[in-house]
Design an enzyme around this catalytic site. Sequence first.
Site, PDB file in Angstrom:
ATOM      1  N   SER A 205    -111.194  31.114   6.515  1.00  0.00           N
ATOM      2  CA  SER A 205    -111.820  32.362   6.105  1.00  0.00           C
ATOM      3  C   SER A 205    -110.969  33.556   6.551  1.00  0.00           C
ATOM      4  O   SER A 205    -109.826  33.687   6.124  1.00  0.00           O
ATOM      5  CB  SER A 205    -113.251  32.431   6.661  1.00  0.00           C
TER       6      SER A 205
ATOM      7  N   ASP B  37    -116.760  27.900  -3.759  1.00  0.00           N
ATOM      8  CA  ASP B  37    -116.966  28.823  -2.633  1.00  0.00           C
ATOM      9  C   ASP B  37    -117.877  29.971  -3.064  1.00  0.00           C
ATOM     10  O   ASP B  37    -117.576  30.701  -4.007  1.00  0.00           O
ATOM     11  CB  ASP B  37    -115.619  29.375  -2.166  1.00  0.00           C
TER      12      ASP B  37
ATOM     13  N   HIS C 174    -117.902  27.291   1.056  1.00  0.00           N
ATOM     14  CA  HIS C 174    -117.000  27.938   2.018  1.00  0.00           C
ATOM     15  C   HIS C 174    -116.622  26.998   3.160  1.00  0.00           C
ATOM     16  O   HIS C 174    -115.503  27.030   3.660  1.00  0.00           O
ATOM     17  CB  HIS C 174    -117.669  29.195   2.559  1.00  0.00           C
TER      18      HIS C 174
END
Length: 798
Positions: free
Chosen positions: A662, A735, A769
Amino acid sequence: MRVFVAGLVALLLVVPALGQTAYRLPPQEVVDIIDAPPTPYVDISPPGDALLLIEHQAYPSIELLAQPFLRLAGLRIDPQIRGRQRLSQNVRFAVTWLQRGTTVTIQAPDDLRIGMPTWSNDGRRIAFSHDRADGVELWAADAVTGKAKALTGLRLNDLFGRPFAWMSDNRHLLVRMVPSGAGAPPRLPPAPLGPVVEETAGKKSRAWTYQDLLKTPHDEDLFEYYGQVQLAVVDIDSGTVQQIGAPAIITDADLSPDEQYLLVTKVKRPFSYRVPYSYFTRTTEVWDRQGKQLRTMADLPISDEIPTQGVPTGPRGVRWQTLRDATLLWIEALDGGDPLQKVPHRDRLMRLAAPFDQAPAEVMLVQHRLTGLGWSTKQDQVLLTEYDRDRRWRTTSFVDLGNPEGSRRVLFDLSARDAYQDPGDPVYQTRPDGTRVMHQDGDWIYLAADGACETGDRPRLDRLHLRTREKVNLFQSRGDCLERFVAFGSPGREKIITRYESKTEPPNYILVDLEAKTRVSLTEFKDPAPQLTGLKKELVKYTRADGTPLSGTLYLPPGYAAGTKLPLVIWAYPLEYSDPATAGQVRGSPNSFTFFRGATPLMFLTQGYAVLMDATMPVVGDPETMNDTFVEQITGAGRAALDKLDALGVIDRRRVLVMGHSYGAFMTANLLAHSDDFAAGIARSGAYNRSLTPFGFQSERRSFWEAPEVYMKVSPFTNAHKINEPLLLIHGEADNNSGTHTMQSERLYQALKGNGGTARLVLLPFESHGYAARESVLHTLAEMLAWADKYVKNRARN
């Protein structure tokens, strides 16, 4: 300039041609660790006399994630069960009774389709959901005998959170049901009714780049269909169902403390194509127990004009006041919700009591943004927390809402990032009638804190006097282990339940008698990866060139011989701070037990690498401008880590891999673009083109148009021609995290390919994610290890 722009546009329009490959496996020792049974989740009963053990699958099959789902209004909906997409699987539940020393297995279905259980307020029953082919059913169990049964005649709607809540008698549940006779879902029209059109005129809608939004009128119809909720009260003994009111898109419903009224939040048309459902047109209403609307507390439009790091205008956070029969509290912004407005008070606290036919009363004004109310055992006495965005400052005060100005006493006043001075959080209790208040003896409350210090966390339990602010320590973890207070284990609070672990001992629960100084083990969870118990682990401190203190946890593989220079993996995630001293504080503990879960970089230890985990990468400065020097600060932090480990003689400086997930992936790509300190990188689920997140990212407060040079400077995409080290990009194909759309990795890969870089792009089917499925986790690890071996470990021989 026109040539550059034209080339950039062409690059953005390229769709990568990828070939689908079979899932790969990492070395067998890694597979064995992933497949080891996980330790159960533990949920302590409200009275503190039992442990609910929840056995679960560590990683579901990719088949579970591949079940068809709809992406609507920020939700992922399984249309078959009319519930949220399932990403995890529970196996069974068991209850261990502390006094009896017995364990009872709950007679739940044995099909991996049971939801997370919830204790009744008195700790004698458990409720949970169970997925069937035609929907989600409600189950209730006797925690003493283990007997369980399904409540027939209803199906739950869990789209907007847990669909049931225990009532005060511990026999009834307030539930959110699928309305009976709902019929079939709306059919997709055979042809579009027309184009999708949006229009704006003078309206500033600075929304983040949310995913899974509504896109068409048919999406709107589907969201309205699947979002329908019928409120009801269910008697778990008799099975009777009493419906309340009419069906609607009800996203929240709470009974008043006396259970005579309901506070109901409903979403209604018009919907939005720019924000998720929580920002749609919505009303908050008070109903009686028959479902009659008594008053509208808030009627809010689509909230897509909220200022950056601001709040909606109008009533927000409407809630029932604890220890009053039926009184509502809520917050209203006095600055238009805009943190940039200069006002003497940002918020005010409002109140209205039953029968809700009078004008609301202002309780108090709050200087900064009101972020929390904690309830004591005495009516109207609360801990009120406010947050000063300009300073990143948190203030908690004791306040009697009956006399707010005369009673307010500041208890804690500190930087929101100050770990060393953090007093901890109040310890709460759930009473048998469901009332949730702090544990309290007169004016004494209890605080559980991480106990951060220069040697790492030493969790503690303190007593605090609300009037004198005197503090007394009751328990603190030793310096050679990590032991954390979890709950009180006796009515008199002389016994506590802790979670104990050390470098070599996995976490287990202990009953500690504070007066008798005795300890009794409550669980005996085993080490799931004993083959790695011999690894070496230590806290390493060092300093950045600008004087900012830094740290990380260094892991060395089992059997490491002193003086051997190993290839190194650095794992990090940047955080923002206002001052170097706070940024340099040590967080976490070198004495925690090391779990090898998911696609953790710690798996590199099995292949002979050293790993520096959670290497601090602070971005320090004025909150308005700190990202002006983002690149300089993270490259300086990375270089300082290498200097330290090189001086210790444990790493080969030419063989260092940096990686992150991330925002850590964003950091990784920037480190490769702006330094030559690393041999290669692995970036997972990141965002690399900040023009695609134009209204802020992480804690950045400026828009792209207010600071275009900063957005361009920190975007690895615009600096792709400078990335001359191999970069592995991994991303979930689905995602849904705001800002990290899968396209971010696809476009950076194309930029690297177009500039002759060395890169590999891996898109994981059905993953979001984070990566959940066993196949995805193992494939990710296989890719990571192979990339590191090729471009880092074996670099010296190339």
